[in-house]
Design an enzyme around this catalytic site. Structure first.
Site, short mmCIF file in Angstrom:
data_model
loop_
_atom_site.label_atom_id
_atom_site.label_comp_id
_atom_site.label_asym_id
_atom_site.label_seq_id
_atom_site.Cartn_x
_atom_site.Cartn_y
_atom_site.Cartn_z
CB CYS A 110 -0.92 -0.08 1.33
SG CYS A 110 -1.93 -1.57 1.31
CB CYS A 331 0.97 1.20 10.40
SG CYS A 331 1.73 -0.50 9.74
S1 SF4 Z 1 0.62 -3.21 6.70
FE1 SF4 Z 1 -1.51 -2.79 6.04
S2 SF4 Z 1 -1.58 -1.09 5.04
FE2 SF4 Z 1 0.89 -1.36 5.33
S3 SF4 Z 1 1.06 -2.58 3.28
FE3 SF4 Z 1 0.42 -4.00 4.72
S4 SF4 Z 1 -1.64 -4.22 4.36
FE4 SF4 Z 1 -1.14 -2.14 3.47
#
Ligand code: SF4
Length: 338
Positions: A110, A331
């Protein structure tokens, strides 16, 4: 090891079977990290266990406290990898939420996410996920005098790609001889893998499900979440409808508002169309920008208008202001630093 496996082990060692229950309680209810602390076992047995077994507990590597009360922890796993958990306290609502990680890195890329830039190294095992909850629960008790009330699987990694481990961790978190938490207090968040959402339904899970939607049309969603190319909105809606029919569990959409990308009233109108098949709550999330990402956070004014439009359509909407901006709380930001 399960309690039954432990029982076999102790019987094989010439010990009574109830040792299994004692050790299990020390590990899973009391969360001890050494055999030495298991004081109702004889010293000889503790030494024997210490010689032959290891407890691969996770260890706090770095802890950051935000001025807004959020606490972010970076944990080191037994093989040296790093993952993150965040404690998000809302004392006014008596809500103390931990956000846990389920993978080291992530295979989905993402574009707005710092974890998406780290390649996926491995899944966390159930115990490593469980340990995050235990340790952050301790933090919550120490800092706020309150245990965790909610758990969200929204940290690093895609939970439905670490399926069995995530399920096992939830089983232990909800078990009476684990943390005994209600599954209704747990939310698993997915970037959207249609066939795994159906599997959740077939497995009759009792926790809540959140879809990280972030865009309400396929073209935009493809741009920010490549997983959408194989799991488009039609497939996701179909699987969520199935999930709702089978489980009746709560479904929510997570929607990060990016400035001039997905925060117009036209976007809101498209989003409203995705709310007709089942009851759904929308969580609009203020973006926590990361270095080098092509997005800015939307303005308060635009978010308010967006939320109002949806509420006027009778849709339940919550706006989540970004927390911990002073502590790398988006995150993957902290783990990515090393
Ligand atoms: S942690 Fe969640 S938001 Fe980040 S790349 Fe992986 S799926 Fe996507």
């Amino acid at each position: 090891m399960s309690q039954a496996e432990l029982a076999d082990l102790f019987v094989g060692m010439g010990e009574p079977k109830f040792r299994a229950k004692q050790v299990y309680q020390w590990l899973w209810e009391k969360g001890v990290r050494s055999f030495e602390e298991m004081t109702n076992l004889s010293k000889t047995l503790r030494e024997k266990l210490d010689q032959h077994f290891v407890i691969n507990g996770i260890v706090a590597d770095k802890i950051q406290h935000s001025v807004d009360g959020t606490i972010k922890s970076r944990f080191r796993l037994h093989d040296g990898h790093l993952v993150e958990s965040v404690l998000i306290p809302v004392p006014a609502e008596n809500r103390y939420t931990v956000c846990v990680s389920c993978q080291v890195g992530c295979s989905l890329t993402c574009t707005f996410c710092a974890t998406g830039r780290m390649k996926r190294v491995r899944n966390l095992d159930a115990a490593e996920i469980y340990d995050q909850v235990v340790l952050v629960n301790q933090q919550s008790l120490e800092a706020y005098g309150h245990p965790l009330t909610n758990i969200v699987y929204m940290g690093m990694g895609e939970p439905l790609l670490a399926y069995n481990n995530v399920m096992d961790s939830i089983e232990r978190i909800t078990a009476p001889d684990g943390l005994n938490m209600s599954p209704r207090r747990i939310t698993v968040s997915t970037a959207g893998i249609a066939k795994m959402i159906k599997k959740l339904a077939d497995d009759e899970v009792r926790f809540n499900l959140a879809l990280s939607l972030h865009a309400a049309d396929d073209a935009k969603r493809n741009e920010i979440m490549p997983i959408n190319e194989q799991n488009n909105l039609e497939a996701l809606l179909e699987s969520l409808t199935y999930f709702h029919r089978q489980t009746r569990n709560r479904i929510s959409y997570e929607y990060i508002a990016f400035q001039n990308f997905n925060d117009s009233l036209e976007d809101a109108a498209q989003l409203a169309k995705l709310c007709r098949n089942f009851p759904v709550r929308i969580n609009i999330i203020e973006y926590n920008p990361i270095d080098g990402a092509p997005f800015l956070k939307s303005t308060e004014h635009r978010i308010d208008d967006f939320a109002k439009y949806l509420r006027d359509q009778g849709i339940m909407v919550t706006v989540r202001r970004s927390r911990g901006r002073d502590i790398d709380a988006a995150c993957g930001q902290l783990a990515n630093k090393e």
